[in-house]
Write an enzyme that holds these catalytic residues in place. Structure first.
Site, short mmCIF file in Angstrom:
data_model
loop_
_atom_site.label_atom_id
_atom_site.label_comp_id
_atom_site.label_asym_id
_atom_site.label_seq_id
_atom_site.Cartn_x
_atom_site.Cartn_y
_atom_site.Cartn_z
N HIS A 90 -5.70 8.01 0.21
CA HIS A 90 -5.07 7.18 -0.82
C HIS A 90 -4.92 8.00 -2.10
O HIS A 90 -5.85 8.12 -2.90
CB HIS A 90 -5.88 5.91 -1.09
CG HIS A 90 -5.16 4.92 -1.97
ND1 HIS A 90 -4.56 3.79 -1.47
CD2 HIS A 90 -4.91 4.91 -3.29
CE1 HIS A 90 -3.99 3.10 -2.45
NE2 HIS A 90 -4.20 3.77 -3.58
N TYR A 101 3.68 0.70 -15.98
CA TYR A 101 2.99 1.76 -16.73
C TYR A 101 3.85 3.01 -16.66
O TYR A 101 4.72 3.14 -15.79
CB TYR A 101 1.57 2.01 -16.19
CG TYR A 101 1.50 2.38 -14.73
CD1 TYR A 101 1.41 3.70 -14.32
CD2 TYR A 101 1.52 1.39 -13.74
CE1 TYR A 101 1.35 4.04 -12.97
CE2 TYR A 101 1.46 1.72 -12.40
CZ TYR A 101 1.37 3.04 -12.02
OH TYR A 101 1.32 3.37 -10.69
N ARG A 113 -0.01 -7.71 -12.24
CA ARG A 113 0.11 -6.76 -13.36
C ARG A 113 0.91 -5.51 -12.94
O ARG A 113 1.24 -4.69 -13.79
CB ARG A 113 -1.26 -6.38 -13.91
CG ARG A 113 -2.11 -5.57 -13.01
CD ARG A 113 -3.42 -5.15 -13.67
NE ARG A 113 -4.37 -4.68 -12.68
CZ ARG A 113 -4.34 -3.48 -12.13
NH1 ARG A 113 -3.42 -2.60 -12.48
NH2 ARG A 113 -5.24 -3.14 -11.22
N TYR A 126 -2.09 -4.71 -0.90
CA TYR A 126 -2.95 -4.61 -2.09
C TYR A 126 -2.98 -5.97 -2.76
O TYR A 126 -1.94 -6.49 -3.17
CB TYR A 126 -2.38 -3.55 -3.04
CG TYR A 126 -3.30 -3.15 -4.19
CD1 TYR A 126 -4.68 -3.29 -4.09
CD2 TYR A 126 -2.78 -2.60 -5.36
CE1 TYR A 126 -5.51 -2.91 -5.14
CE2 TYR A 126 -3.60 -2.22 -6.41
CZ TYR A 126 -4.96 -2.38 -6.29
OH TYR A 126 -5.79 -2.00 -7.32
N HIS A 140 -8.53 -0.92 -1.22
CA HIS A 140 -9.68 -1.11 -2.11
C HIS A 140 -10.43 -2.41 -1.79
O HIS A 140 -10.81 -3.17 -2.69
CB HIS A 140 -9.23 -1.11 -3.58
CG HIS A 140 -8.37 0.05 -3.96
ND1 HIS A 140 -8.48 1.30 -3.41
CD2 HIS A 140 -7.34 0.15 -4.86
CE1 HIS A 140 -7.58 2.11 -3.95
NE2 HIS A 140 -6.88 1.43 -4.82
N ASP A 192 -7.82 8.02 -4.67
CA ASP A 192 -6.91 7.27 -5.55
C ASP A 192 -6.41 8.12 -6.73
O ASP A 192 -5.90 7.58 -7.71
CB ASP A 192 -7.54 5.97 -6.05
CG ASP A 192 -6.49 4.95 -6.52
OD1 ASP A 192 -5.29 5.21 -6.37
OD2 ASP A 192 -6.89 3.91 -7.08
C1 0GY Z 1 -4.00 2.07 -6.84
C2 0GY Z 1 -4.20 1.01 -7.82
C3 0GY Z 1 -3.38 0.65 -8.83
C4 0GY Z 1 -2.01 1.01 -8.97
C5 0GY Z 1 -1.14 1.15 -7.95
O1 0GY Z 1 0.98 1.44 -7.09
C6 0GY Z 1 0.30 1.36 -8.10
O2 0GY Z 1 0.77 1.45 -9.24
O3 0GY Z 1 -1.53 1.06 -6.70
C7 0GY Z 1 -3.92 -0.26 -9.86
O4 0GY Z 1 -3.42 -0.23 -10.99
O5 0GY Z 1 -4.88 -1.01 -9.54
O6 0GY Z 1 -4.37 1.90 -5.71
O7 0GY Z 1 -3.47 3.10 -7.19
#
Ligand code: 0GY
Length: 289
Positions: free
Chosen positions: A25, A43, A124, A151, A175, A243
């Site tokens: 990941h 972001y 978010r 997710y 996660h 991650d």
């Molecule tokens: C992760 C978690 C996050 C973000 C993303 O695709 C993404 O922007 O997965 C997060 O902000 O919790 O697994 O990278």
């Protein structure tokens, strides 16, 4: 302002991953000059390039990566495909796709090393998560031998369960479905996750995200206490990843070496480590190897 969420040259871990280990990941961001972020991105990070990823992979002692399309790139998987193409066969990927994607485009993603789609339910991160259209996509990727990565946060697990039950492929829960780790190993959230895994032999989980989920922080004793029992109970259905580059973690940027050093605590035997880091990810991402 662009967010920077990683340590450039992290401490080397004390733990040496087994030969052929997969960091299952990770993401790449940009480079933005070539791969713009999506207009709806939540972001806006600094570039986290394939070259930086591969240097980290080597520094941490991993052989391969699974690159998960980051939400800031929306459903344009070009940056992920570019990173896979530069990896000398040592990366495969998880795409985010638009429900209108054609079969020809799905086949092109397969040729580019994609082996899964990700359905993201975090409000978010994404504006909408249309379950009916996701189910349609899941049915269309099944013949390619792909799986689905989901997710979500623990508070919607119950609501999502019928949807998960209708997906015809292997499913990987990112996660751990973001449980409240402070509840401990016997807490409501992890019991619900175990109930899901018990009821659905096609559901796997990533035992990753200590830096996101642990209220205590390093050395993550709370995370290890809560999550090592999951590895022991479902050794053939767990994956792990750093991650990197840790999207949205600018206030608690982790040391990747510290995360790798959790591995012998999460998977205390050589056999468990081999399953978690080699056999399981290879089955999903390099089944031909
Ligand atoms: C992760 C978690 C996050 C973000 C993303 O695709 C993404 O922007 O997965 C997060 O902000 O919790 O697994 O990278």
């Amino acid at each position: 302002m662009k967010s920077k969420t990683w340590v450039d040259t992290p401490e080397k871990p004390r733990f040496t991953p087994p030969p052929g280990a997969v960091d299952a990941h990770v993401h790449v961001f940009g480079p933005e000059a070539r791969f713009r972020f999506a207009p709806q991105a939540k972001y806006h990070p600094e570039d986290a390039t394939p070259e930086m990823l591969f240097a980290l992979r080597d520094r941490l002692g991993f052989a391969r990566n699974v690159i998960v399309q980051a939400s800031c790139h929306g459903t344009d998987n070009a940056a992920t495909l570019d990173a896979i193409a530069r990896s000398d066969g040592r990366a495969r990927g998880v795409a985010a796709v638009d429900p209108t994607i054609s079969d020809a485009e799905l086949h092109a993603l397969h040729a580019g090393g994609i082996r899964a789609v990700r359905f993201n339910f975090l409000k978010r991160l994404v504006d909408d998560a249309p379950k009916d259209r996701f189910l349609d996509i899941a049915g269309r990727i099944a013949p390619l031998g792909w799986h689905v990565v989901v997710y979500f946060e623990a508070d919607i697990l119950e609501e999502l369960t019928p949807f998960l039950g209708a997906i015809p492929t292997t499913i990987v829960v990112d996660h751990l479905g973001r449980p409240d780790i402070a509840q401990g190993p016997g807490g409501t959230d992890l019991r619900a996750l175990r109930g899901l895994l018990d009821a659905h032999p096609n559901i796997w989980t990533k035992v990753s995200g200590a830096e996101r989920l642990s209220p205590q922080g390093p050395p993550f004793d709370d995370f290890v206490a809560a999550v090592a029992p999951i590895v022991a109970a479902y050794p053939d259905r767990v994956l792990w990843g750093t991650d990197w580059p840790h999207p949205n973690m600018e206030h608690r940027i982790p040391e990747d070496g510290t995360l790798v050093d959790l591995l012998p605590r999460l998977a205390p035997t050589g056999e468990l480590q081999h399953k978690l880091l080699v056999a399981n990810p290879m089955r999903l991402y390099w089944p031909e190897a």
